[in-house]
Scaffold this motif. Structure first.
Motif, PDB file in Angstrom:
ATOM      1  N   GLU A 211     -44.941  49.090  13.656  1.00  0.00           N
ATOM      2  CA  GLU A 211     -45.971  48.160  13.405  1.00  0.00           C
ATOM      3  C   GLU A 211     -45.085  46.523  14.500  1.00  0.00           C
ATOM      4  O   GLU A 211     -45.666  45.827  15.213  1.00  0.00           O
ATOM      5  CB  GLU A 211     -46.073  47.079  12.113  1.00  0.00           C
ATOM      6  CG  GLU A 211     -45.034  46.935  11.415  1.00  0.00           C
ATOM      7  CD  GLU A 211     -44.235  47.668  10.434  1.00  0.00           C
ATOM      8  OE1 GLU A 211     -43.627  47.393   9.517  1.00  0.00           O
ATOM      9  OE2 GLU A 211     -43.881  48.696  10.774  1.00  0.00           O
ATOM     10  N   GLN A 300     -48.570  53.956  16.870  1.00  0.00           N
ATOM     11  CA  GLN A 300     -49.107  52.690  15.703  1.00  0.00           C
ATOM     12  C   GLN A 300     -51.042  53.124  15.385  1.00  0.00           C
ATOM     13  O   GLN A 300     -51.384  52.304  14.166  1.00  0.00           O
ATOM     14  CB  GLN A 300     -49.588  51.705  16.771  1.00  0.00           C
ATOM     15  CG  GLN A 300     -48.493  51.029  16.701  1.00  0.00           C
ATOM     16  CD  GLN A 300     -47.760  49.813  18.005  1.00  0.00           C
ATOM     17  OE1 GLN A 300     -48.997  49.266  18.327  1.00  0.00           O
ATOM     18  NE2 GLN A 300     -46.872  48.871  17.745  1.00  0.00           N
ATOM     19  N   LYS A 304     -51.610  52.935  11.005  1.00  0.00           N
ATOM     20  CA  LYS A 304     -52.653  52.215  10.496  1.00  0.00           C
ATOM     21  C   LYS A 304     -53.184  52.641   9.094  1.00  0.00           C
ATOM     22  O   LYS A 304     -53.584  52.637   8.667  1.00  0.00           O
ATOM     23  CB  LYS A 304     -53.708  51.077  11.132  1.00  0.00           C
ATOM     24  CG  LYS A 304     -52.904  50.532  12.519  1.00  0.00           C
ATOM     25  CD  LYS A 304     -53.698  49.749  13.086  1.00  0.00           C
ATOM     26  CE  LYS A 304     -52.931  48.311  14.262  1.00  0.00           C
ATOM     27  NZ  LYS A 304     -54.573  48.139  15.039  1.00  0.00           N
TER      28      LYS A 304
END
Length: 319
Positions: A211, A300, A304
């Motif tokens: 992140e 990323q 998520k």
């Protein structure tokens, strides 16, 4: 104005602050492993190399190229230096220094971001991120090859009319600020964090947590990260893992300097297609023609999805 003075005065300060932090860390249990001797020696070798090569680049690129650019775009007309766009070139007023510093920070943001998003440049910049430790010693672990192309990102500043001396002074201020950011001893700073790039923000930048990847590229301001979507605040509940996924796993300065270039060459041989070879050179780090490795954006997006399915998940880049 002596173009070399800012950094000449800075080097003794850098050394003194590294020694001070080192001494302090060894006497405090919570940070007694902040410095590892072999790692510090490797960083020191990188710093010494930069200190030796830096003046050569300053003479051949900064002074010669910047002066040539300034003279070309700001010729003398009837005793007054005029920019080719029709206005009088900038002087040395205090507001010119401030404007140049802001322009420098904007340039630094894109220079720094390019180093993370173009693999050939990342091969030079990864040197700075290759340590698993975050300390003032890491601040001087700089890739030597970045010295060759960094000035070209800044050529537009003398071209629009900023005097060369003012540009180089702004570069020096940028270097001072970036150095002192590499300390874990400075906590979050309240309202200051709304404007400036601070120590905890730079910890995010040096993290390999998914992140946090490719965040906080700014120099001394964080406004450009916020405008262009790369700003990220440090989460107090997340354990930061420093370093990079493809670490050199060596304290040899030559290995540290060149390992990513070697990896690029090996990756280029994986596919016969020219377009694939060019992507391995100029594409984002982690790009692969067969999906065997992932770019930061791909990682990323995957993170998520995984966190949406499991909100308690804590994820760092694998070794």
């Amino acid at each position: 104005m002596d173009l070399t003075n800012p950094l000449v005065y800075g080097v003794p300060c850098f050394i003194a602050l590294i020694l001070l932090e080192l001494t302090y860390s060894k006497s405090h249990d919570d940070h007694e492993d902040l410095y590892v001797w072999k790692d510090l020696m490797a960083s020191g070798a990188m710093g010494i190399g930069s200190a030796i090569l830096g003046p050569l680049v300053k003479v051949t690129v900064l002074i010669v190229v910047f002066n040539y650019t300034y003279e070309l775009f700001n010729p003398m007309v009837d005793g007054v230096r005029m920019n080719i766009m029709g206005y009088e070139s900038f002087g040395y007023a205090w507001y010119v220094f401030l404007a140049c510093q802001l322009a420098d920070d904007f340039t630094y943001y894109w220079f720094h971001r390019a180093n993370h998003e173009i693999r050939l440049l990342w091969a030079a910049h990864i040197v700075h991120h290759s340590s698993d430790h975050f300390n003032l010693g890491t601040a001087i672990r700089n890739g030597w090859f970045t010295l060759l192309y960094k000035p070209f990102f800044y050529m537009w500043l003398p071209a629009v009319g900023f005097p060369v001396e003012v540009v180089i002074f702004a570069l020096a201020i940028e270097s001072f600020w970036q150095f002192q950011l590499h300390s874990k001893y400075v906590p979050k700073m309240g309202w200051i964090e709304k404007i400036f790039n601070t120590h905890t923000m730079h910890q995010v930048h040096h993290s390999q947590n998914v992140e946090y990847l490719d965040k906080n590229h700014g120099g001394f301001l964080n406004i450009f990260d916020k405008i262009f979507g790369t700003w990220k605040e440090l989460d107090d509940d997340t354990e930061v893992k420093f370093g990079v996924i493809h670490a050199p796993k060596s304290y040899n300065p030559m290995v540290i300097l060149t390992h990513e270039f070697k990896d690029i060459w090996n990756d280029m041989k994986k596919s016969p297609k020219l377009s694939h070879k060019l992507m391995y050179i100029f594409g984002p780090p982690g790009w692969s023609h067969d999906g065997s490795t992932l770019t930061v954006k791909q990682q990323q997006r995957l993170f998520k999805k995984q966190r949406a399915a499991n909100p308690e998940m804590v994820y760092s880049r694998p070794n």
